[in-house]
Motif scaffolding. Structure first.
Motif, PDB file in Angstrom:
ATOM      1  N   ASN A   1      27.885  32.432  28.356  1.00 45.06           N
ATOM      2  CA  ASN A   1      26.761  33.296  28.011  1.00 45.06           C
ATOM      3  C   ASN A   1      27.248  34.724  27.754  1.00 45.06           C
ATOM      4  O   ASN A   1      26.838  35.365  26.788  1.00 45.06           O
ATOM      5  CB  ASN A   1      25.710  33.269  29.123  1.00 45.06           C
ATOM      6  N   LYS A   2      28.150  35.230  28.610  1.00 40.74           N
ATOM      7  CA  LYS A   2      28.712  36.568  28.410  1.00 40.74           C
ATOM      8  C   LYS A   2      29.475  36.638  27.092  1.00 40.74           C
ATOM      9  O   LYS A   2      29.359  37.602  26.349  1.00 40.74           O
ATOM     10  CB  LYS A   2      29.648  36.949  29.563  1.00 40.74           C
ATOM     11  N   ALA A   3      30.264  35.610  26.809  1.00 38.30           N
ATOM     12  CA  ALA A   3      31.041  35.573  25.567  1.00 38.30           C
ATOM     13  C   ALA A   3      30.104  35.565  24.360  1.00 38.30           C
ATOM     14  O   ALA A   3      30.334  36.274  23.382  1.00 38.30           O
ATOM     15  CB  ALA A   3      31.947  34.348  25.546  1.00 38.30           C
ATOM     16  N   LYS A   4      29.039  34.784  24.451  1.00 42.51           N
ATOM     17  CA  LYS A   4      28.068  34.699  23.357  1.00 42.51           C
ATOM     18  C   LYS A   4      27.417  36.054  23.117  1.00 42.51           C
ATOM     19  O   LYS A   4      27.233  36.465  21.968  1.00 42.51           O
ATOM     20  CB  LYS A   4      27.009  33.645  23.704  1.00 42.51           C
ATOM     21  N   GLN A   5      27.072  36.774  24.201  1.00 43.17           N
ATOM     22  CA  GLN A   5      26.464  38.097  24.070  1.00 43.17           C
ATOM     23  C   GLN A   5      27.413  39.087  23.414  1.00 43.17           C
ATOM     24  O   GLN A   5      26.981  40.011  22.735  1.00 43.17           O
ATOM     25  CB  GLN A   5      26.011  38.616  25.432  1.00 43.17           C
ATOM     26  N   LYS A   6      28.711  38.893  23.618  1.00 40.19           N
ATOM     27  CA  LYS A   6      29.712  39.775  23.007  1.00 40.19           C
ATOM     28  C   LYS A   6      30.083  39.327  21.599  1.00 40.19           C
ATOM     29  O   LYS A   6      30.936  39.932  20.965  1.00 40.19           O
ATOM     30  CB  LYS A   6      30.979  39.810  23.870  1.00 40.19           C
ATOM     31  N   GLY A   7      29.482  38.220  21.136  1.00 39.64           N
ATOM     32  CA  GLY A   7      29.766  37.718  19.804  1.00 39.64           C
ATOM     33  C   GLY A   7      31.018  36.873  19.718  1.00 39.64           C
ATOM     34  O   GLY A   7      31.530  36.615  18.640  1.00 39.64           O
TER      35      GLY A   7
END
Length: 180
Positions: free
Chosen positions: A127-133
């Motif tokens: 989820n964190k990675a997704k938020q960072k693109g």
């Protein structure tokens, strides 16, 4: 007193599912963490400080209470020292029952607990990675290499080993693309 404890999880960030389950289990009080951080658990510390003899802490699943097997053991020992009890609804654990649990039953739940710890941490990281693109998962092979491998394969002039050596595309990847 039945005291529920909840904290945000990736699949229940607002804690609504947990809250509903605890209310169905007659919790008189519900203590909620405001965040999902494993390191800062102020409400859990407050709960552990306030429980007294015969109180029961109720959670929906073991992972809500602890973030590791070691942490779970520490909390269970403290609950026992205070002569309080613990209920985990999903795992059907209730330490107030006198008959106890077979060892295999406990081991099964500890193994499931450890899997949930890993799963929850993986979901948070993704989820964190997704938020960072940042895209997650195995990186895709460059399309030109895949196209080259397909052409080589269809020409029937090359072995699978030669195709792999020249393009870097494995046999399984090549077959997966050929199926599409």
């Amino acid at each position: 007193m039945l005291i529920g404890y909840i904290r945000p999880l990736q699949d229940d960030l607002e804690c609504e599912e947990q809250k509903n389950q605890l209310l169905k289990n007659n919790c008189e009080k519900i203590i909620q963490e405001s965040h999902a951080s494993a390191k800062i658990r102020t409400e859990l510390e407050r709960l552990m400080g306030m429980i007294t003899e015969q109180d029961t802490i109720v959670v929906t699943k073991l992972y809500v209470l602890a973030d590791s097997t070691h942490h779970l053991v520490e909390l269970m020992e403290e609950i026992e020292r205070k002569r309080a009890f613990f209920i985990s609804v999903d795992e059907k654990i209730d330490t107030s029952k006198k008959e106890g649990y077979p060892f295999s039953y406990i081991v099964k739940h500890v193994a499931n607990f450890q899997s949930e710890v890993i799963s929850e941490k993986t979901k948070k990281g993704m989820n964190k990675a997704k938020q960072k693109g940042i895209s997650t998962g195995r990186p895709r092979k460059p399309d030109e290499k895949v196209q080259r491998a397909i052409l080589m394969y269809k020409s029937k002039k090359y072995t699978l080993k030669e195709i792999r050596e020249e393009t870097g595309i494995s046999k399984s990847t090549l077959y997966r693309y050929l199926e599409n």
